[in-house]
Write an enzyme that holds these catalytic residues in place. Sequence first.
Site, PDB file in Angstrom:
ATOM      1  N   ASP A  67       0.810  -1.221   0.000  1.00 53.03           N
ATOM      2  CA  ASP A  67       0.000   0.000   0.000  1.00 53.03           C
ATOM      3  C   ASP A  67       0.838   1.263   0.000  1.00 53.03           C
ATOM      4  OD1 ASP A  67       0.962  -0.444   2.534  1.00 53.03           O
ATOM      5  OD2 ASP A  67      -0.979  -0.670   3.484  1.00 53.03           O
ATOM      6  N   ASP A 136      -7.695  -2.625  13.955  1.00 55.08           N
ATOM      7  CA  ASP A 136      -9.076  -2.909  13.545  1.00 55.08           C
ATOM      8  C   ASP A 136      -9.144  -4.125  12.614  1.00 55.08           C
ATOM      9  OD1 ASP A 136      -7.933  -1.896  11.277  1.00 55.08           O
ATOM     10  OD2 ASP A 136      -9.349  -0.259  10.984  1.00 55.08           O
ATOM     11  N   HIS A 138      -7.209  -4.567   9.890  1.00 54.09           N
ATOM     12  CA  HIS A 138      -6.868  -4.330   8.486  1.00 54.09           C
ATOM     13  C   HIS A 138      -5.564  -5.019   8.097  1.00 54.09           C
ATOM     14  CE1 HIS A 138      -4.785  -0.421   9.850  1.00 54.09           C
ATOM     15  NE2 HIS A 138      -3.851  -1.011   9.133  1.00 54.09           N
ATOM     16  N   GLU A 143      -9.552  -1.919   4.982  1.00 55.73           N
ATOM     17  CA  GLU A 143     -10.222  -1.577   6.236  1.00 55.73           C
ATOM     18  C   GLU A 143     -11.525  -2.367   6.399  1.00 55.73           C
ATOM     19  OE1 GLU A 143      -8.861   0.048   8.494  1.00 55.73           O
ATOM     20  OE2 GLU A 143      -8.105   2.013   7.936  1.00 55.73           O
TER      21      GLU A 143
HETATM   22  C1  GLP Z   1      -0.297   0.307   8.537  1.00 48.23           C
HETATM   23  C2  GLP Z   1      -0.025  -0.536   7.310  1.00 48.23           C
HETATM   24  C3  GLP Z   1      -0.325  -1.988   7.544  1.00 48.23           C
HETATM   25  C4  GLP Z   1       0.284  -2.443   8.853  1.00 48.23           C
HETATM   26  C5  GLP Z   1      -0.330  -1.651   9.978  1.00 48.23           C
HETATM   27  C6  GLP Z   1       0.111  -2.075  11.359  1.00 48.23           C
HETATM   28  O1  GLP Z   1      -1.621   0.709   8.642  1.00 48.23           O
HETATM   29  N1  GLP Z   1      -0.765  -0.094   6.173  1.00 48.23           N
HETATM   30  O2  GLP Z   1       0.163  -2.756   6.455  1.00 48.23           O
HETATM   31  O3  GLP Z   1       0.072  -3.810   9.056  1.00 48.23           O
HETATM   32  O4  GLP Z   1       0.055  -0.302   9.759  1.00 48.23           O
HETATM   33  O5  GLP Z   1       1.258  -1.395  11.736  1.00 48.23           O
HETATM   34  P1  GLP Z   1       2.127  -1.718  12.998  1.00 48.23           P
HETATM   35  O6  GLP Z   1       2.922  -2.913  12.659  1.00 48.23           O
HETATM   36  O7  GLP Z   1       2.986  -0.493  13.164  1.00 48.23           O
HETATM   37  O8  GLP Z   1       1.193  -1.914  14.133  1.00 48.23           O
END
Ligand code: GLP
Length: 236
Positions: A67, A136, A138, A143
């Site tokens: 993304d 959440d 995702h 989402e």
């Molecule tokens: C972002 C990314 C996700 C990732 C998420 C969790 O939103 N788009 O791909 O999994 O963060 O991040 P973290 O590992 O910092 O909790």
Amino acid sequence: MKFIQTKTYAELSHKAADIIAAQIILKPNCVIGLATGSSPVGTYKELIAYNKKGDIDFSDVTTVNLDEYVGLDGSNDQSYRYFMNDNLFNHINIDKNCTHVPNGCAADLAAEGEAYDALIKDLGGIDLQLLGIGLDGHIGFNEPDDVFVKATHEVVLDESTIKANARFFANEDEVPKTAITMGMLSIMQAKKILLVANGKAKKDIVQKAFFGPITPQVPASLLQLHPDVTVIFSEE
Ligand code: GLP
């Protein structure tokens, strides 16, 4: 599904890097799907160390990221392109032309999404997809929704995601409100999936996603239907 619980984040990172290294050793010209967020940073550090030691060679590897924020280009230090260069690509022997991140600055994001899906198809699909998980549920930026969205698409970020990701920005107002994300189809078509989650805060969502009902309200729950998923979780 294989569920591995580790005591420490270092152990999680080590195991995840070993799985990715094994993939590269078995298929040097593999396609690896990569993720951003804080969870995979330790994994990337380990991969850099393996590459520097000469244990793994990235020269034939292609990567596709999940993304990107809409409106941030690769020179912006909050963009996911910048993150990937900084945390991995700049430190390994990969050909940058073979590293792909959706273009969040494309004039036509729908066309960018179609082109991204076509690229993944042309590459022969993803051999191993690394994922984190949002609070959440995702994955990428898919989402919670009423449906699972199949294609790479533009998405409006949830309030909770904006809040969670604000820690990387000067303040919450600077977090982009939209993003472009690989859809659930390319993720589900990956031959193998490796999801890393760390921290007590992730415990509930990991439980829901992998042991609760399969619902688009928890996008990661669809992974229960994938034939080859490894989840590595550390409470640290
Ligand atoms: C972002 C990314 C996700 C990732 C998420 C969790 O939103 N788009 O791909 O999994 O963060 O991040 P973290 O590992 O910092 O909790």
